[in-house]
Design a protein around this motif. Structure first.
Motif, PDB file in Angstrom:
ATOM      1  N   THR A  37       0.815  -1.222   0.000  1.00 20.42           N
ATOM      2  CA  THR A  37       0.000   0.000   0.000  1.00 20.42           C
ATOM      3  C   THR A  37       0.844   1.265   0.000  1.00 20.42           C
ATOM      4  N   ARG A  38       2.186   1.091   0.111  1.00 17.10           N
ATOM      5  CA  ARG A  38       3.104   2.236   0.216  1.00 17.10           C
ATOM      6  C   ARG A  38       2.747   3.142   1.403  1.00 17.10           C
ATOM      7  N   GLY A  39       2.236   2.528   2.456  1.00 16.33           N
ATOM      8  CA  GLY A  39       1.906   3.250   3.670  1.00 16.33           C
ATOM      9  C   GLY A  39       0.624   4.055   3.612  1.00 16.33           C
ATOM     10  N   GLY A  40      -0.144   3.934   2.542  1.00 19.28           N
ATOM     11  CA  GLY A  40      -1.365   4.725   2.402  1.00 19.28           C
ATOM     12  C   GLY A  40      -2.630   3.929   2.671  1.00 19.28           C
ATOM     13  N   ASP A  41      -3.773   4.593   2.490  1.00 17.24           N
ATOM     14  CA  ASP A  41      -5.081   3.953   2.662  1.00 17.24           C
ATOM     15  C   ASP A  41      -5.592   3.433   1.331  1.00 17.24           C
ATOM     16  N   VAL A  42      -6.468   2.447   1.421  1.00 22.26           N
ATOM     17  CA  VAL A  42      -7.207   1.969   0.255  1.00 22.26           C
ATOM     18  C   VAL A  42      -8.674   2.248   0.532  1.00 22.26           C
ATOM     19  N   SER A  43      -9.314   2.996  -0.338  1.00 19.79           N
ATOM     20  CA  SER A  43     -10.717   3.375  -0.119  1.00 19.79           C
ATOM     21  C   SER A  43     -11.465   3.343  -1.446  1.00 19.79           C
ATOM     22  N   GLY A  44     -12.763   3.678  -1.381  1.00 14.69           N
ATOM     23  CA  GLY A  44     -13.592   3.660  -2.578  1.00 14.69           C
ATOM     24  C   GLY A  44     -14.328   2.345  -2.726  1.00 14.69           C
ATOM     25  N   PHE A  45     -15.351   2.141  -1.880  1.00 11.87           N
ATOM     26  CA  PHE A  45     -16.072   0.869  -1.865  1.00 11.87           C
ATOM     27  C   PHE A  45     -17.550   1.084  -2.212  1.00 11.87           C
ATOM     28  N   PRO A  46     -18.244   0.023  -2.618  1.00 10.70           N
ATOM     29  CA  PRO A  46     -19.673   0.148  -2.959  1.00 10.70           C
ATOM     30  C   PRO A  46     -20.514   0.590  -1.760  1.00 10.70           C
ATOM     31  N   ALA A  47     -21.623   1.245  -2.053  1.00 10.64           N
ATOM     32  CA  ALA A  47     -22.490   1.767  -0.983  1.00 10.64           C
ATOM     33  C   ALA A  47     -23.143   0.662  -0.167  1.00 10.64           C
ATOM     34  N   PHE A  48     -23.307  -0.536  -0.758  1.00  6.15           N
ATOM     35  CA  PHE A  48     -24.003  -1.592  -0.020  1.00  6.15           C
ATOM     36  C   PHE A  48     -23.165  -2.146   1.141  1.00  6.15           C
ATOM     37  N   LEU A  49     -21.896  -1.734   1.244  1.00  5.38           N
ATOM     38  CA  LEU A  49     -21.075  -2.170   2.371  1.00  5.38           C
ATOM     39  C   LEU A  49     -21.337  -1.365   3.638  1.00  5.38           C
ATOM     40  N   ARG A  50     -21.898  -0.170   3.482  1.00  2.00           N
ATOM     41  CA  ARG A  50     -22.077   0.714   4.635  1.00  2.00           C
ATOM     42  C   ARG A  50     -22.887   0.076   5.771  1.00  2.00           C
ATOM     43  N   PRO A  51     -23.982  -0.657   5.505  1.00  2.00           N
ATOM     44  CA  PRO A  51     -24.737  -1.258   6.609  1.00  2.00           C
ATOM     45  C   PRO A  51     -23.921  -2.221   7.470  1.00  2.00           C
ATOM     46  N   PHE A  52     -22.893  -2.846   6.912  1.00  2.00           N
ATOM     47  CA  PHE A  52     -22.090  -3.781   7.698  1.00  2.00           C
ATOM     48  C   PHE A  52     -21.284  -3.052   8.777  1.00  2.00           C
ATOM     49  N   GLY A  53     -21.102  -1.760   8.600  1.00  5.65           N
ATOM     50  CA  GLY A  53     -20.384  -0.990   9.599  1.00  5.65           C
ATOM     51  C   GLY A  53     -21.254  -0.036  10.384  1.00  5.65           C
TER      52      GLY A  53
END
Length: 331
Positions: free
Chosen positions: A149-165
């Protein structure tokens, strides 16, 4: 009344008593210190924050019961989360479908389990100390994650994942429901299966377990495999909660998972401990953390408090054991 108290104590176990006392103390102290503590918002926040720490604590519990330790839990969780993230990105990122997510979950569980298998095999067949083995795995996973990841974040996920969190089912946070399901699974595993019985035997005396016909190597490998798989579940929940993944997420959780196990009555040398008291201890610790946040405590101060609590719990356990020994001698 005395009979009712005795039956309740026998049903719940003496480990729960300490958590109940700690719960009352935390509620009273922080309730008096901050009027916002005893509010629906505080307990709602605890319900959403508890699962990620709780799942990692379950991952730590099994190795401790065998007399070992898994120092790689947070990095295993983050590698599993990164596995899901990379799978989604390879299939469209924010436009990825549920099938891609299910594939990512399967690969994440496999990655977490693989980490546990490697540790279990090394511990079981070389008899290397679990602290050294899991520390080596922690360093490896951290370095691998930082490299990829070169020390960075990975983001940009589908909206249907939000309920799991962040979602709820009949008013109960979905992550909390997943955590409770995992608590029930671990409870059944430890109290109703041969693997659970053998886990306690190995923690009590591994040589005696071996002479009793227990395949200790197989049990140790299974224990660390299940620990790695539970880390993967935690990593998936953390991905959904933060909507991003990086290799250093939740590093401070490592200390707290050990503290929760000890506060929940788990023997640090293995052989004794139950899931339900650990669950109760987790609730107390999360309330304590929320109370510190409401009082404006710095994160570094909170980490220092966790360290003091860990030392205090170990001292209290030693004192309790010492007094029990003295009382037995007097009898």
């Amino acid at each position: 009344m005395t009979t009712l108290v005795r039956r309740t104590r026998n049903l719940l176990g003496s480990e729960i008593a300490g958590s109940v006392v700690a719960f009352v103390l935390v509620v009273v102290i922080f309730g008096l210190a901050s009027p916002q503590f005893l509010s629906r918002a505080t307990f709602g926040s605890v319900a959403f924050q508890l699962p990620e720490l709780g799942l990692l604590t379950l991952a730590m519990l099994l190795p401790i019961l065998t007399g070992g330790l898994n120092l790689a839990i947070t990095f295993t969780a983050n590698i599993a989360g990164l596995t899901v993230a990379w799978t989604l990105q390879a299939n469209g990122g924010v436009d990825a479908g549920p099938g891609s997510f299910l594939l990512g979950v399967a690969l994440a569980l496999a990655a977490g389990a693989a980490s546990g298998v490697v540790m279990g095999l090394v511990i079981a067949y070389t008899k290397a100390h679990p602290i050294l083995v899991s520390l080596s795995m922690m360093i490896f996973l951290r370095g691998l994650g930082e490299f990829l990841t070169r020390g960075g974040d990975v983001s940009g996920f589908p909206a249907f994942l939000r309920p799991f969190g962040h979602g709820s089912v009949v008013g109960i946070p979905l992550p909390l429901l997943i955590f409770i399901l995992c608590v029930a699974l671990w409870h059944v595993l430890l109290s109703r299966t041969r693997l659970g019985f053998n886990t306690y035997m190995i923690g009590s005396n591994i040589e005696a377990a071996r002479y009793s016909g227990v395949n200790t190597r197989r049990v140790i490998v299974l224990v660390y495999t299940l620990s790695g798989a539970m880390c993967a579940v935690a990593g998936i929940i953390m991905l959904a909660r933060f909507n991003s993944v990086r290799v250093g997420h939740g590093e401070s959780y490592l200390l707290i998972t050990v503290l929760a196990c000890f506060l929940g009555g788990v023997n640090p040398f293995g052989g004794f401990g139950r899931v339900i008291p650990v669950f109760a201890a987790l609730v107390v610790l999360q309330l304590f953390s929320s109370g510190l946040n409401l009082l404006g405590a710095n994160q570094h101060l909170a980490t220092a408090v966790w360290g003091i609590l860990l030392v205090g719990v170990m001292m209290l356990r030693w004192l309790a054991g010492h007094f029990r020994t003295v009382l037995r001698r007097k009898e």
